[in-house]
Design a protein around this motif. Sequence first.
Motif, PDB file in Angstrom:
ATOM      1  N   PHE A  83       0.837  -1.199   0.000  1.00 54.53           N
ATOM      2  CA  PHE A  83       0.000   0.000   0.000  1.00 54.53           C
ATOM      3  C   PHE A  83       0.872   1.250   0.000  1.00 54.53           C
ATOM      4  CE2 PHE A  83      -2.924   3.237   1.531  1.00 54.53           C
ATOM      5  CZ  PHE A  83      -4.081   2.927   0.827  1.00 54.53           C
ATOM      6  N   ALA A  84       1.991   1.206   0.728  1.00 57.67           N
ATOM      7  CA  ALA A  84       2.897   2.361   0.759  1.00 57.67           C
ATOM      8  C   ALA A  84       3.439   2.667  -0.633  1.00 57.67           C
ATOM      9  CB  ALA A  84       4.050   2.091   1.718  1.00 57.67           C
ATOM     10  N   PHE A  85       3.798   1.626  -1.382  1.00 63.51           N
ATOM     11  CA  PHE A  85       4.339   1.838  -2.720  1.00 63.51           C
ATOM     12  C   PHE A  85       3.261   2.319  -3.686  1.00 63.51           C
ATOM     13  CE2 PHE A  85       7.704  -1.616  -1.761  1.00 63.51           C
ATOM     14  CZ  PHE A  85       8.475  -0.676  -1.092  1.00 63.51           C
ATOM     15  N   LEU A  86       2.049   1.792  -3.553  1.00 71.25           N
ATOM     16  CA  LEU A  86       0.968   2.232  -4.428  1.00 71.25           C
ATOM     17  C   LEU A  86       0.634   3.700  -4.182  1.00 71.25           C
ATOM     18  CD1 LEU A  86      -1.458  -0.842  -4.369  1.00 71.25           C
ATOM     19  CD2 LEU A  86      -0.160   0.001  -6.334  1.00 71.25           C
ATOM     20  N   MET A  87       0.568   4.097  -2.915  1.00 67.54           N
ATOM     21  CA  MET A  87       0.195   5.489  -2.660  1.00 67.54           C
ATOM     22  C   MET A  87       1.371   6.435  -2.894  1.00 67.54           C
ATOM     23  SD  MET A  87      -0.273   5.850   1.456  1.00 67.54           S
ATOM     24  CE  MET A  87       1.098   5.960   2.599  1.00 67.54           C
ATOM     25  N   ALA A  88       2.594   5.898  -2.985  1.00 67.43           N
ATOM     26  CA  ALA A  88       3.734   6.745  -3.329  1.00 67.43           C
ATOM     27  C   ALA A  88       3.713   7.145  -4.794  1.00 67.43           C
ATOM     28  CB  ALA A  88       5.040   6.013  -3.019  1.00 67.43           C
ATOM     29  N   THR A  89       3.023   6.362  -5.623  1.00 62.78           N
ATOM     30  CA  THR A  89       3.042   6.617  -7.065  1.00 62.78           C
ATOM     31  C   THR A  89       2.447   7.977  -7.429  1.00 62.78           C
ATOM     32  OG1 THR A  89       2.890   4.228  -7.439  1.00 62.78           O
ATOM     33  CG2 THR A  89       2.447   5.664  -9.322  1.00 62.78           C
ATOM     34  N   PRO A  90       1.216   8.311  -7.016  1.00 65.01           N
ATOM     35  CA  PRO A  90       0.692   9.635  -7.389  1.00 65.01           C
ATOM     36  C   PRO A  90       1.466  10.788  -6.767  1.00 65.01           C
ATOM     37  CG  PRO A  90      -0.811   8.509  -5.879  1.00 65.01           C
ATOM     38  CD  PRO A  90       0.201   7.502  -6.302  1.00 65.01           C
ATOM     39  N   ILE A  91       2.004  10.600  -5.559  1.00 65.30           N
ATOM     40  CA  ILE A  91       2.795  11.656  -4.938  1.00 65.30           C
ATOM     41  C   ILE A  91       4.091  11.881  -5.703  1.00 65.30           C
ATOM     42  CG2 ILE A  91       4.239  12.130  -2.914  1.00 65.30           C
ATOM     43  CD1 ILE A  91       1.404  12.990  -2.547  1.00 65.30           C
ATOM     44  N   THR A  92       4.746  10.792  -6.098  1.00 63.06           N
ATOM     45  CA  THR A  92       5.977  10.918  -6.875  1.00 63.06           C
ATOM     46  C   THR A  92       5.691  11.564  -8.230  1.00 63.06           C
ATOM     47  OG1 THR A  92       6.838   8.919  -5.800  1.00 63.06           O
ATOM     48  CG2 THR A  92       7.966   9.668  -7.794  1.00 63.06           C
ATOM     49  N   ALA A  93       4.579  11.153  -8.845  1.00 66.87           N
ATOM     50  CA  ALA A  93       4.197  11.750 -10.130  1.00 66.87           C
ATOM     51  C   ALA A  93       3.947  13.243  -9.972  1.00 66.87           C
ATOM     52  CB  ALA A  93       2.946  11.056 -10.672  1.00 66.87           C
ATOM     53  N   GLY A  94       3.281  13.631  -8.905  1.00 70.05           N
ATOM     54  CA  GLY A  94       3.033  15.047  -8.656  1.00 70.05           C
ATOM     55  C   GLY A  94       4.322  15.820  -8.448  1.00 70.05           C
ATOM     56  N   ALA A  95       5.271  15.220  -7.720  1.00 67.87           N
ATOM     57  CA  ALA A  95       6.555  15.879  -7.477  1.00 67.87           C
ATOM     58  C   ALA A  95       7.320  16.067  -8.779  1.00 67.87           C
ATOM     59  CB  ALA A  95       7.384  15.060  -6.490  1.00 67.87           C
ATOM     60  N   VAL A  96       7.291  15.041  -9.640  1.00 67.14           N
ATOM     61  CA  VAL A  96       7.977  15.138 -10.929  1.00 67.14           C
ATOM     62  C   VAL A  96       7.360  16.241 -11.779  1.00 67.14           C
ATOM     63  CG1 VAL A  96       8.409  13.952 -13.121  1.00 67.14           C
ATOM     64  CG2 VAL A  96       8.796  12.763 -10.957  1.00 67.14           C
ATOM     65  N   LEU A  97       6.031  16.290 -11.842  1.00 68.56           N
ATOM     66  CA  LEU A  97       5.358  17.311 -12.634  1.00 68.56           C
ATOM     67  C   LEU A  97       5.654  18.713 -12.091  1.00 68.56           C
ATOM     68  CD1 LEU A  97       1.886  15.618 -13.235  1.00 68.56           C
ATOM     69  CD2 LEU A  97       3.706  15.998 -14.913  1.00 68.56           C
ATOM     70  N   PHE A  98       5.698  18.830 -10.776  1.00 72.12           N
ATOM     71  CA  PHE A  98       6.008  20.127 -10.162  1.00 72.12           C
ATOM     72  C   PHE A  98       7.418  20.574 -10.511  1.00 72.12           C
ATOM     73  CE2 PHE A  98       7.622  22.650  -6.554  1.00 72.12           C
ATOM     74  CZ  PHE A  98       6.721  23.696  -6.595  1.00 72.12           C
ATOM     75  N   GLU A  99       8.368  19.622 -10.463  1.00 71.24           N
ATOM     76  CA  GLU A  99       9.743  19.967 -10.793  1.00 71.24           C
ATOM     77  C   GLU A  99       9.892  20.291 -12.278  1.00 71.24           C
ATOM     78  OE1 GLU A  99      12.007  16.644  -9.335  1.00 71.24           O
ATOM     79  OE2 GLU A  99      12.360  17.628  -7.419  1.00 71.24           O
ATOM     80  N   ILE A 100       9.169  19.558 -13.130  1.00 78.30           N
ATOM     81  CA  ILE A 100       9.205  19.857 -14.571  1.00 78.30           C
ATOM     82  C   ILE A 100       8.650  21.253 -14.837  1.00 78.30           C
ATOM     83  CG2 ILE A 100       8.196  19.234 -16.798  1.00 78.30           C
ATOM     84  CD1 ILE A 100       8.433  16.309 -15.975  1.00 78.30           C
ATOM     85  N   ARG A 101       7.594  21.609 -14.108  1.00 78.86           N
ATOM     86  CA  ARG A 101       7.040  22.964 -14.262  1.00 78.86           C
ATOM     87  C   ARG A 101       8.078  24.016 -13.897  1.00 78.86           C
ATOM     88  NH1 ARG A 101       5.415  27.061 -11.437  1.00 78.86           N
ATOM     89  NH2 ARG A 101       5.931  25.998  -9.486  1.00 78.86           N
TER      90      ARG A 101
END
Length: 275
Positions: A193-211
């Motif tokens: 569950f920790a790895f599954l819920m890390a996925t959207p958070i990591t994706a959000g962090a990547v998108l924020f950094e790309i922005r």
Amino acid sequence: MDTALQALIMGVVQGLTEFLPVSSSGHLLVLPFLLGWDDDFINSLAFSVMLHLGTLVALLVYFRSDWIRIVPAGFATIRDRSFADDPDRRLAWLLVAATVPAAVAGLLLGDLIETSVREPAIVAVTLVVGAVILWVADHFGARSRDVGDVTFPISIGLGAAQALALIPGISRSGAAISAGRLAGLDRPAAARFAFLMATPITAGAVLFEIRRLVTGEAGVTVEAVPLVVGLIASLVSGLVAIRFMLRYLRTRSLDVFVVYRLVVAAIVIVAWATR
């Protein structure tokens, strides 16, 4: 040292420590300190994007069959306005709920934490704090619940624990697994569950950094080779770490990670004191 070799080492460290409960942000901060690296590219935004993108791809690749079910199920819930007794529909929205606390904390406190707690000595302290939490949760948590037993209050609680990983040294996976153990999940279920819920958070962090990259906050210019090396290294080592953790926790406790965190904290304190 050659920048490509540094990128390889940092990428491997990122991939392993993102999913082992020992703190990737803490390691990426103290490793250059211990090795005496002061190259600008290590702390560059572009290199950070590549490392996080590698671990995001690792999550998506490893759990691809889960996400192929979960994402359509989440949209089906919106369409039908019902979970329809479908565990995938319920899981989709449990993960949404778990994402909210970390997302809010990141938006409100991200800049403050970025400027105030990124010191090796502080990381040493948080490594110890995280070790104590991990040991207590693993030894006093119940062992009977699976991912299907996660409720919305538990999910939000795990998301709040995940938000603590904004502080270097705490560890996203460590905090979430600890919270899962305290909520009654067995070790493999807590990790999954920790790895599954890390996925959207990591994706959000990547998108924020790309922005930030797009808006001109890249800082130092980094050659393509170290970026690619870091990306591939974090991706491959991330896959190895996820597979290892899910297998390891079927039969073993988290004690080895508790000891590791304490040893690293001691090394950092000694290095910091002697400098």
